[in-house]
Design a protein around this motif. Sequence first.
Motif, PDB file in Angstrom:
ATOM      1  N   GLN A 201     -71.471  -7.543  58.091  1.00 40.74           N
ATOM      2  CA  GLN A 201     -71.043  -6.528  57.133  1.00 40.74           C
ATOM      3  C   GLN A 201     -69.636  -6.042  57.446  1.00 40.74           C
ATOM      4  O   GLN A 201     -69.018  -5.367  56.632  1.00 40.74           O
ATOM      5  N   ASP A 202     -69.147  -6.358  58.638  1.00 37.53           N
ATOM      6  CA  ASP A 202     -67.735  -6.197  58.971  1.00 37.53           C
ATOM      7  C   ASP A 202     -67.107  -7.579  58.860  1.00 37.53           C
ATOM      8  O   ASP A 202     -67.285  -8.428  59.749  1.00 37.53           O
ATOM      9  N   PRO A 203     -66.394  -7.878  57.773  1.00 42.73           N
ATOM     10  CA  PRO A 203     -65.893  -9.245  57.575  1.00 42.73           C
ATOM     11  C   PRO A 203     -64.826  -9.615  58.598  1.00 42.73           C
ATOM     12  O   PRO A 203     -63.825  -8.908  58.752  1.00 42.73           O
ATOM     13  N   PRO A 204     -65.025 -10.709  59.328  1.00 40.89           N
ATOM     14  CA  PRO A 204     -64.028 -11.122  60.339  1.00 40.89           C
ATOM     15  C   PRO A 204     -62.648 -11.365  59.744  1.00 40.89           C
ATOM     16  O   PRO A 204     -61.639 -11.185  60.431  1.00 40.89           O
ATOM     17  N   GLU A 205     -62.587 -11.752  58.475  1.00 39.03           N
ATOM     18  CA  GLU A 205     -61.299 -12.057  57.845  1.00 39.03           C
ATOM     19  C   GLU A 205     -60.374 -10.839  57.798  1.00 39.03           C
ATOM     20  O   GLU A 205     -59.154 -10.977  57.683  1.00 39.03           O
ATOM     21  N   LEU A 206     -60.939  -9.639  57.889  1.00 37.83           N
ATOM     22  CA  LEU A 206     -60.123  -8.427  57.854  1.00 37.83           C
ATOM     23  C   LEU A 206     -59.295  -8.262  59.130  1.00 37.83           C
ATOM     24  O   LEU A 206     -58.320  -7.503  59.153  1.00 37.83           O
ATOM     25  N   LEU A 207     -59.678  -8.963  60.182  1.00 33.58           N
ATOM     26  CA  LEU A 207     -58.960  -8.826  61.457  1.00 33.58           C
ATOM     27  C   LEU A 207     -57.489  -9.230  61.332  1.00 33.58           C
ATOM     28  O   LEU A 207     -56.636  -8.702  62.064  1.00 33.58           O
ATOM     29  N   THR A 208     -57.179 -10.121  60.414  1.00 31.92           N
ATOM     30  CA  THR A 208     -55.779 -10.537  60.234  1.00 31.92           C
ATOM     31  C   THR A 208     -54.914  -9.353  59.842  1.00 31.92           C
ATOM     32  O   THR A 208     -53.876  -9.084  60.455  1.00 31.92           O
ATOM     33  N   ALA A 209     -55.345  -8.613  58.820  1.00 30.66           N
ATOM     34  CA  ALA A 209     -54.582  -7.443  58.371  1.00 30.66           C
ATOM     35  C   ALA A 209     -54.593  -6.336  59.422  1.00 30.66           C
ATOM     36  O   ALA A 209     -53.585  -5.648  59.624  1.00 30.66           O
ATOM     37  N   MET A 210     -55.731  -6.164  60.110  1.00 28.52           N
ATOM     38  CA  MET A 210     -55.811  -5.126  61.143  1.00 28.52           C
ATOM     39  C   MET A 210     -54.880  -5.446  62.304  1.00 28.52           C
ATOM     40  O   MET A 210     -54.218  -4.545  62.856  1.00 28.52           O
ATOM     41  N   TYR A 211     -54.811  -6.692  62.689  1.00 22.61           N
ATOM     42  CA  TYR A 211     -53.926  -7.089  63.794  1.00 22.61           C
ATOM     43  C   TYR A 211     -52.461  -6.887  63.411  1.00 22.61           C
ATOM     44  O   TYR A 211     -51.644  -6.437  64.233  1.00 22.61           O
ATOM     45  N   GLU A 212     -52.119  -7.187  62.160  1.00 24.24           N
ATOM     46  CA  GLU A 212     -50.743  -6.976  61.706  1.00 24.24           C
ATOM     47  C   GLU A 212     -50.362  -5.504  61.781  1.00 24.24           C
ATOM     48  O   GLU A 212     -49.238  -5.156  62.154  1.00 24.24           O
ATOM     49  N   ARG A 213     -51.306  -4.620  61.420  1.00 21.20           N
ATOM     50  CA  ARG A 213     -51.045  -3.181  61.531  1.00 21.20           C
ATOM     51  C   ARG A 213     -50.889  -2.767  62.996  1.00 21.20           C
ATOM     52  O   ARG A 213     -50.053  -1.938  63.331  1.00 21.20           O
ATOM     53  N   ALA A 214     -51.710  -3.358  63.844  1.00 14.51           N
ATOM     54  CA  ALA A 214     -51.668  -2.980  65.263  1.00 14.51           C
ATOM     55  C   ALA A 214     -50.329  -3.327  65.900  1.00 14.51           C
ATOM     56  O   ALA A 214     -49.762  -2.525  66.656  1.00 14.51           O
ATOM     57  N   ILE A 215     -49.800  -4.514  65.610  1.00 14.12           N
ATOM     58  CA  ILE A 215     -48.533  -4.906  66.232  1.00 14.12           C
ATOM     59  C   ILE A 215     -47.355  -4.143  65.635  1.00 14.12           C
ATOM     60  O   ILE A 215     -46.244  -4.191  66.181  1.00 14.12           O
ATOM     61  N   GLU A 216     -47.586  -3.410  64.532  1.00 12.41           N
ATOM     62  CA  GLU A 216     -46.552  -2.515  64.009  1.00 12.41           C
ATOM     63  C   GLU A 216     -46.421  -1.259  64.858  1.00 12.41           C
ATOM     64  O   GLU A 216     -45.461  -0.498  64.691  1.00 12.41           O
ATOM     65  N   GLY A 217     -47.411  -1.013  65.735  1.00 11.79           N
ATOM     66  CA  GLY A 217     -47.313   0.128  66.636  1.00 11.79           C
ATOM     67  C   GLY A 217     -48.450   1.128  66.539  1.00 11.79           C
ATOM     68  O   GLY A 217     -48.433   2.147  67.242  1.00 11.79           O
ATOM     69  N   PHE A 218     -49.439   0.872  65.705  1.00 10.29           N
ATOM     70  CA  PHE A 218     -50.576   1.787  65.585  1.00 10.29           C
ATOM     71  C   PHE A 218     -51.557   1.538  66.729  1.00 10.29           C
ATOM     72  O   PHE A 218     -51.970   0.398  66.972  1.00 10.29           O
ATOM     73  N   GLY A 219     -51.938   2.620  67.415  1.00 14.85           N
ATOM     74  CA  GLY A 219     -52.861   2.478  68.534  1.00 14.85           C
ATOM     75  C   GLY A 219     -54.269   2.150  68.093  1.00 14.85           C
ATOM     76  O   GLY A 219     -55.011   1.459  68.798  1.00 14.85           O
ATOM     77  N   VAL A 220     -54.666   2.639  66.905  1.00 16.46           N
ATOM     78  CA  VAL A 220     -56.001   2.402  66.367  1.00 16.46           C
ATOM     79  C   VAL A 220     -55.866   1.986  64.911  1.00 16.46           C
ATOM     80  O   VAL A 220     -55.130   2.622  64.141  1.00 16.46           O
ATOM     81  N   VAL A 221     -56.561   0.927  64.548  1.00 21.15           N
ATOM     82  CA  VAL A 221     -56.615   0.496  63.149  1.00 21.15           C
ATOM     83  C   VAL A 221     -58.081   0.442  62.744  1.00 21.15           C
ATOM     84  O   VAL A 221     -58.886  -0.260  63.366  1.00 21.15           O
ATOM     85  N   TYR A 222     -58.428   1.226  61.723  1.00 24.47           N
ATOM     86  CA  TYR A 222     -59.812   1.292  61.259  1.00 24.47           C
ATOM     87  C   TYR A 222     -60.015   0.377  60.052  1.00 24.47           C
ATOM     88  O   TYR A 222     -59.131   0.262  59.196  1.00 24.47           O
ATOM     89  N   GLY A 223     -61.177  -0.251  59.998  1.00 26.62           N
ATOM     90  CA  GLY A 223     -61.621  -0.885  58.776  1.00 26.62           C
ATOM     91  C   GLY A 223     -62.371   0.155  57.956  1.00 26.62           C
ATOM     92  O   GLY A 223     -63.324   0.762  58.451  1.00 26.62           O
TER      93      GLY A 223
END
Length: 329
Positions: free
Chosen positions: A101-123
Amino acid sequence: MLPPSPELSVVVPVYGCRDCLGHLHERLTRVLDSLHADHEIVFVDDGTGDGTWDDLQALARRDPAVRAVRLSRNFGQQAAILAGLQHARGRYVAVMDCDLQDPPELLTAMYERAIEGFGVVYGVRTRTGTPRLRRAAALAYSKLMNLTTRANIDPGHGCFSLLSRDVVNAYLRVPDRDRNHMLILYWLGFPHSSVPFDQPDRHSGSSAYTVRSLFRLAGDGVFFQTTVLLRWVIYLGFAVSAAGFGLAAYYLALRLSGSAVEPGFTALAVLILVMSGFVIGSVGVVGLYLGRIFEQVKGRPLYVVAETTDDAGVPEVVSTVEAPALPQR
């Protein structure tokens, strides 16, 4: 000997989702390979006892990126998340459920947000695949949680999150026994971002949470992450006392004015029952908080690791207890 720390770790607590482990691993591997970053997948068997551990060992033998941890019994989702974070070695660490129910494909967008400098990225769930009644209960729980903790948690947030190494290290220093993944992340206060997604239906099976366990979890989250319940008891005590003084002043005024005052034995009995119930309830609330303090100061580990796999998929029996240590005086 473990290789150098990977760029990205994915922590997956496992309970009640044996049928979808293969699909989950396949989709996770496809997504992580597409990121072209060193990665690992840390599965935490939360005392399943249904053959899941055998499947995880088989995955670890086939895929060097898979690491598995088996807890000695079912310690609960929060403890399993903690165990996974303590074993994860990545620069960034994602936490997700095992039921797809947590789609693994969302990790791509979450990782991109993380490397922008966000300490936490929520789905963030914009549509959920859970039944309407459970969605309504979850919304009520979120509102009550925000009322008592003032955390202002988005109702769409769940455990699906991606954390930087700094956040993980700070998370692991929180010694609370009654843990709530979302509340801890909000309390830490690191810069955060969100990625919305439509939550699909469960791949198979049903939720491991029964109605009873959900009520218990809600009660623990609402009342034992804060002292608000004690404050409510104090306010109610003042209100009852004020009502008592008001009633006494009313009868005194009647007496001084010469008006007849009826004996009112029924009212007296009702008042005694109300006051007795309030006193017993207040003592019970204080007792619950004292019980939580007792559990905390005992210093027992939050989980016990029974077995792990190394990168070759070979079981390694862990004899030491791994859990965050309580601060020493």
